[in-house]
Design a protein around this motif. Structure first.
Motif, PDB file in Angstrom:
ATOM      1  N   GLU A   1     -15.761 -20.579  36.588  1.00  0.00           N
ATOM      2  CA  GLU A   1     -15.507 -19.821  35.489  1.00  0.00           C
ATOM      3  C   GLU A   1     -15.886 -18.446  35.404  1.00  0.00           C
ATOM      4  O   GLU A   1     -15.057 -17.397  35.002  1.00  0.00           O
ATOM      5  N   ASN A   2     -17.223 -18.370  35.633  1.00  0.00           N
ATOM      6  CA  ASN A   2     -17.611 -16.771  35.939  1.00  0.00           C
ATOM      7  C   ASN A   2     -16.829 -15.941  36.994  1.00  0.00           C
ATOM      8  O   ASN A   2     -16.571 -14.898  36.843  1.00  0.00           O
ATOM      9  N   TYR A   3     -16.753 -16.572  37.793  1.00  0.00           N
ATOM     10  CA  TYR A   3     -15.769 -15.879  39.138  1.00  0.00           C
ATOM     11  C   TYR A   3     -14.462 -15.459  38.676  1.00  0.00           C
ATOM     12  O   TYR A   3     -14.186 -14.616  39.027  1.00  0.00           O
ATOM     13  N   SER A   4     -13.928 -16.348  37.856  1.00  0.00           N
ATOM     14  CA  SER A   4     -12.477 -16.027  37.588  1.00  0.00           C
ATOM     15  C   SER A   4     -12.528 -14.726  36.385  1.00  0.00           C
ATOM     16  O   SER A   4     -11.702 -14.137  36.175  1.00  0.00           O
ATOM     17  N   ARG A   5     -14.080 -14.357  35.832  1.00  0.00           N
ATOM     18  CA  ARG A   5     -14.077 -13.378  34.786  1.00  0.00           C
ATOM     19  C   ARG A   5     -14.246 -12.082  35.636  1.00  0.00           C
ATOM     20  O   ARG A   5     -13.894 -10.851  35.045  1.00  0.00           O
ATOM     21  N   LEU A   6     -14.501 -12.122  36.997  1.00  0.00           N
ATOM     22  CA  LEU A   6     -14.410 -10.897  37.656  1.00  0.00           C
ATOM     23  C   LEU A   6     -13.426 -10.195  37.740  1.00  0.00           C
ATOM     24  O   LEU A   6     -12.283 -10.688  37.859  1.00  0.00           O
ATOM     25  N   LYS A   7     -13.345  -8.834  37.785  1.00  0.00           N
ATOM     26  CA  LYS A   7     -12.186  -8.082  37.922  1.00  0.00           C
ATOM     27  C   LYS A   7     -12.582  -6.679  38.777  1.00  0.00           C
ATOM     28  O   LYS A   7     -13.874  -6.103  38.550  1.00  0.00           O
ATOM     29  N   ALA A   8     -11.822  -6.133  39.617  1.00  0.00           N
ATOM     30  CA  ALA A   8     -11.978  -4.968  40.403  1.00  0.00           C
ATOM     31  C   ALA A   8     -11.898  -3.894  39.241  1.00  0.00           C
ATOM     32  O   ALA A   8     -11.257  -3.951  38.328  1.00  0.00           O
ATOM     33  N   GLY A   9     -12.882  -3.060  39.512  1.00  0.00           N
ATOM     34  CA  GLY A   9     -13.132  -2.031  38.670  1.00  0.00           C
ATOM     35  C   GLY A   9     -14.427  -2.191  37.854  1.00  0.00           C
ATOM     36  O   GLY A   9     -15.006  -1.067  37.004  1.00  0.00           O
ATOM     37  N   MET A  10     -14.819  -3.542  37.411  1.00  0.00           N
ATOM     38  CA  MET A  10     -16.131  -3.689  36.690  1.00  0.00           C
ATOM     39  C   MET A  10     -17.544  -2.846  37.282  1.00  0.00           C
ATOM     40  O   MET A  10     -17.159  -2.630  38.466  1.00  0.00           O
ATOM     41  N   ASN A  11     -17.992  -2.340  36.323  1.00  0.00           N
ATOM     42  CA  ASN A  11     -19.302  -1.712  36.959  1.00  0.00           C
ATOM     43  C   ASN A  11     -20.457  -2.835  36.922  1.00  0.00           C
ATOM     44  O   ASN A  11     -20.426  -3.928  36.716  1.00  0.00           O
ATOM     45  N   LYS A  12     -21.659  -2.325  37.923  1.00  0.00           N
ATOM     46  CA  LYS A  12     -22.693  -3.161  38.337  1.00  0.00           C
ATOM     47  C   LYS A  12     -23.261  -3.879  37.095  1.00  0.00           C
ATOM     48  O   LYS A  12     -23.654  -5.212  37.100  1.00  0.00           O
TER      49      LYS A  12
END
Length: 84
Positions: free
Chosen positions: A24-35
């Motif tokens: 679930e959390n993996y699917s929330r990751l997106k390119a461009g998010m900051n640390k």
């Protein structure tokens, strides 16, 4: 079994069940998010390394993990394994 052992066992089960290293959390990751956004989602990383504006951080262990690669503190790419 002593009360202390039972409490420790219960804590271990609860912490494992509440792991933020999941599909679930993996699917929330997106390119461009900051640390900061990634750490808010996944918590403090298990380990990080990097140089020259590039870094890589990993959450989890050898059985289940999420790995995020950053360029200038922005998500460049990410991968996961063993997620449920």
């Amino acid at each position: 079994m002593s009360l202390r052992s039972l409490a420790l066992l219960t804590l271990c089960v609860v912490l494992t069940a509440c792991s933020k290293v999941n599909q679930e959390n993996y699917s929330r990751l997106k390119a461009g998010m900051n640390k900061a956004e990634v750490e808010q989602l996944l918590g403090k990383p298990t380990e990080c390394s990097g140089a020259l504006g590039m870094s890589s951080c990993t959450w989890g262990d050898e059985k289940a993990f999420i790995s995020v690669q950053y360029a200038a503190d922005k998500v460049l790419m990410y991968s996961g394994q063993g997620l449920k």
